[in-house]
Design an enzyme around this catalytic site. Structure first.
Site, short mmCIF file in Angstrom:
data_model
loop_
_atom_site.label_atom_id
_atom_site.label_comp_id
_atom_site.label_asym_id
_atom_site.label_seq_id
_atom_site.Cartn_x
_atom_site.Cartn_y
_atom_site.Cartn_z
N GLU A 1 -16.00 -12.50 -6.04
CA GLU A 1 -15.44 -12.45 -7.39
C GLU A 1 -13.93 -12.63 -7.42
O GLU A 1 -13.24 -12.21 -6.50
CB GLU A 1 -15.72 -11.07 -8.01
CG GLU A 1 -17.16 -10.70 -8.02
CD GLU A 1 -17.39 -9.29 -8.55
OE1 GLU A 1 -18.53 -8.85 -8.55
OE2 GLU A 1 -16.41 -8.63 -8.96
N CYS B 1 -6.77 -11.68 -9.47
CA CYS B 1 -7.24 -10.66 -8.53
C CYS B 1 -8.27 -11.33 -7.62
O CYS B 1 -9.26 -11.89 -8.11
CB CYS B 1 -7.87 -9.51 -9.33
SG CYS B 1 -8.69 -8.30 -8.30
N CYS C 1 -18.14 -4.69 1.50
CA CYS C 1 -17.07 -3.89 2.10
C CYS C 1 -17.69 -2.80 2.96
O CYS C 1 -18.70 -2.21 2.59
CB CYS C 1 -16.19 -3.26 1.02
SG CYS C 1 -14.81 -2.30 1.72
N CYS D 1 -16.42 3.55 -0.20
CA CYS D 1 -15.90 4.55 -1.13
C CYS D 1 -17.01 4.86 -2.13
O CYS D 1 -17.72 3.95 -2.59
CB CYS D 1 -14.66 4.02 -1.85
SG CYS D 1 -13.37 3.56 -0.70
N CYS E 1 -17.39 2.94 -5.67
CA CYS E 1 -17.10 1.51 -5.74
C CYS E 1 -18.35 0.65 -5.56
O CYS E 1 -19.14 0.87 -4.64
CB CYS E 1 -16.07 1.16 -4.68
SG CYS E 1 -15.75 -0.60 -4.55
N GLY F 1 -13.79 -6.15 -1.06
CA GLY F 1 -13.43 -6.08 0.35
C GLY F 1 -12.16 -5.31 0.63
O GLY F 1 -11.38 -5.02 -0.27
N GLU F 2 -11.97 -4.95 1.89
CA GLU F 2 -10.75 -4.26 2.32
C GLU F 2 -9.86 -5.32 3.00
O GLU F 2 -10.15 -5.74 4.12
CB GLU F 2 -11.12 -3.12 3.28
CG GLU F 2 -9.96 -2.47 4.02
CD GLU F 2 -8.76 -2.12 3.16
OE1 GLU F 2 -8.91 -1.40 2.17
OE2 GLU F 2 -7.64 -2.59 3.48
N CYS G 1 -14.13 -4.10 -9.22
CA CYS G 1 -14.54 -5.02 -8.17
C CYS G 1 -15.99 -4.81 -7.76
O CYS G 1 -16.49 -3.70 -7.69
CB CYS G 1 -13.63 -4.88 -6.96
SG CYS G 1 -13.68 -3.27 -6.18
N1 SAH Z 1 -10.37 -2.34 -0.62
C1 SAH Z 1 -9.11 -2.36 -1.25
C2 SAH Z 1 -8.97 -3.44 -2.30
C3 SAH Z 1 -10.13 -3.67 -3.21
S1 SAH Z 1 -10.61 -2.34 -4.28
C4 SAH Z 1 -8.79 -1.02 -1.84
O1 SAH Z 1 -9.68 -0.16 -1.88
O2 SAH Z 1 -7.65 -0.81 -2.22
C5 SAH Z 1 -9.43 -2.56 -5.59
C6 SAH Z 1 -9.23 -1.32 -6.43
O3 SAH Z 1 -10.32 -1.10 -7.34
C7 SAH Z 1 -9.09 -0.07 -5.60
O4 SAH Z 1 -7.98 0.69 -6.00
C8 SAH Z 1 -10.39 0.61 -5.89
O5 SAH Z 1 -10.31 1.95 -5.62
C9 SAH Z 1 -10.63 0.26 -7.36
N2 SAH Z 1 -11.99 0.51 -7.80
C10 SAH Z 1 -13.12 0.41 -7.12
N3 SAH Z 1 -14.18 0.78 -7.89
C11 SAH Z 1 -13.67 1.12 -9.09
C12 SAH Z 1 -14.26 1.60 -10.31
N4 SAH Z 1 -15.55 1.76 -10.42
N5 SAH Z 1 -13.42 1.85 -11.35
C13 SAH Z 1 -12.10 1.66 -11.23
N6 SAH Z 1 -11.50 1.22 -10.13
C14 SAH Z 1 -12.28 0.95 -9.07
FE1 SF4 Z 2 -13.35 1.28 -0.98
FE2 SF4 Z 2 -11.84 -0.86 -1.63
FE3 SF4 Z 2 -14.03 -1.13 -0.07
FE4 SF4 Z 2 -14.33 -0.56 -2.66
S1 SF4 Z 2 -13.47 -2.43 -1.81
S2 SF4 Z 2 -15.43 0.40 -0.91
S3 SF4 Z 2 -12.55 0.73 -3.01
S4 SF4 Z 2 -12.18 0.01 0.44
#
Ligand code: SAH
Ligand code: SF4
Length: 368
Positions: free
Chosen positions: A91, A112, A119, A123, A126, A182-183, A356
């Site tokens: 995406e 973005c 990933c 988390c 997510c 992704g990270e 995401c």
């Molecule tokens: N993996 C990296 C980058 C991608 S996630 C990271 O975690 O920073 C990008 C952002 O979207 C992160 O800050 C993540 O915590 C947030 N995010 C993920 N799921 C979300 C949700 N359901 N609502 C709001 N923000 C979310």
């Molecule tokens: Fe966590 Fe970022 Fe991976 Fe989502 S994309 S699982 S927020 S590290």
């Protein structure tokens, strides 16, 4: 497998051009086709001699990404779901100008982008992590998200729209946030190669200060990034200001607890100056208690960082909820009273699954 032409930098390409006895202006022409004209076929590169085009085709791939689905309407936040050559889905989200979140106010469009399929970090809130990690994106797959978005945008503007970039080689995207699926720092080398190509004057021409990398907190890679010559902005997905809160929702905190993460951030700070944002999703009952603003403010001050509060975006299949607006505003006000620069994202794109991983998940379910 041959390398894709959009995974190599100018220097790497010039080695090939020299060995073929091609003058350097031919390389400039090629780069113009790749990054300004966003060419997707060798045959479209009409000012390159046929022999050179054949040579290029023999040595390199020239892959594109194709639009699988799109949500949102023109001139608002739009989300693109791309299909890669192996069928994987990723995406990108384009957010039009004003108010610029990460760059300066003159920014026209922020894109973005994703860096992995799925990933591995899992988390708990997510969508991207729900089905685990599939693979890293290659440099060209990262770069192509910008080019394909611009191509789509240009071919979908009504005639005479003043917001459309007029010359075909104008950049629509001038601000990048690496916050999609992704990270990014777990795909370090491909990410850096892609961002270098997007930054280079002969490539994307996008300033490093207009590129924000978001990480869930990979401390060693943050230190490594601090050593890079380019001045990228860094966003830390903090979401908890104590280990207790953070490890409830982010398994990565067991590997790199806050102390280690913050020390790596100190180091980035020392090397790069004030280039950091702390991302803090507000999740009801988890991290939205006003008590949390004291440790959060302390971290922000120590790192000279601003805090970006993001109301949690509902993900299908997950039980978390966003706090009420009153709670969100109270949290913001408490940080401000503690003299921290903070913003509350009154979420754009909530209705188009802009968090995401959400659109991919839905589409995969439909296709299954
Ligand atoms: N993996 C990296 C980058 C991608 S996630 C990271 O975690 O920073 C990008 C952002 O979207 C992160 O800050 C993540 O915590 C947030 N995010 C993920 N799921 C979300 C949700 N359901 N609502 C709001 N923000 C979310
Ligand atoms: Fe966590 Fe970022 Fe991976 Fe989502 S994309 S699982 S927020 S590290």
């Amino acid at each position: 497998m041959k390398a894709d032409i959009r995974s190599l930098n100018r220097e790497q390409l010039s080695t090939h051009f020299e060995s073929w006895g091609q003058p350097s202006y031919r390389l400039d022409q090629l780069l113009h086709w790749l990054y300004s004209q966003r060419a997707t076929t060798w045959d479209s590169m009409t000012n390159l001699p046929k022999g050179l085009r054949e040579n290029l085709a023999e040595h390199f791939r020239l892959d594109g990404i194709t639009l699988a689905r799109k949500q949102g309407s023109r001139d608002t936040t739009q989300k693109f779901l791309w299909r890669l050559t192996d069928g994987a889905l990723i995406e990108s989200v384009i957010i039009p100008a004003s108010p610029a979140l990460y760059g300066d106010a003159s920014d026209r469009h922020t894109l973005c982008i994703s860096t992995q399929v799925g990933c591995a970090y899992g988390c708990k809130f997510c969508a991207s992590g729900l089905e685990g990690w599939k693979r890293n994106l290659r440099p060209e797959e990262i770069v192509n998200q910008i080019l394909a978005t611009e191509t789509w945008h240009r071919s979908n503007q009504p005639e005479g729209n003043p917001s459309a970039p007029t010359p075909s080689d104008d950049r629509l995207v001038n601000n990048i946030v690496v916050m999609g699926m992704g990270e990014p720092l777990a795909n370090y080398d491909n990410l850096l190669q892609a961002l270098t190509l997007l930054n280079a004057p002969w490539g994307g021409g996008i300033g490093a200060r207009k590129i924000t990398i978001s990480t869930s907190g990979l401390a060693p890679q943050i230190r490594r990034l601090a050593e890079e010559p380019l001045q990228f902005r860094l966003a830390i997905s903090l979401h908890g200001a104590t280990d207790e809160v953070r490890q409830q929702i982010m398994p990565v905190n067991r590997k790199y607890p806050l102390k280690e993460l913050v020390e790596a951030c100190d180091y980035y700070q020392e090397k790069k100056g004030r280039m950091m944002t702390l991302e803090y999703i507000l999740i009801a009952g988890i991290n939205d208690h006003l008590e949390q603003t004291a440790p959060l403010a302390a971290l922000a001050k120590r790192l000279h960082a601003k805090v970006n509060l993001i109301p949690y975006n509902q993900v299908e299949g997950l039980a978390w909820e966003r706090p009420s607006e009153a709670v969100q505003e109270a949290f913001l006000a408490s940080l401000e009273r503690r003299k921290v620069t903070a913003t509350l994202r009154r979420e754009k794109g909530h209705d188009i699954d802009a968090a995401c991983g959400q659109l991919r998940l839905k589409t995969e379910k439909l296709e299954a």
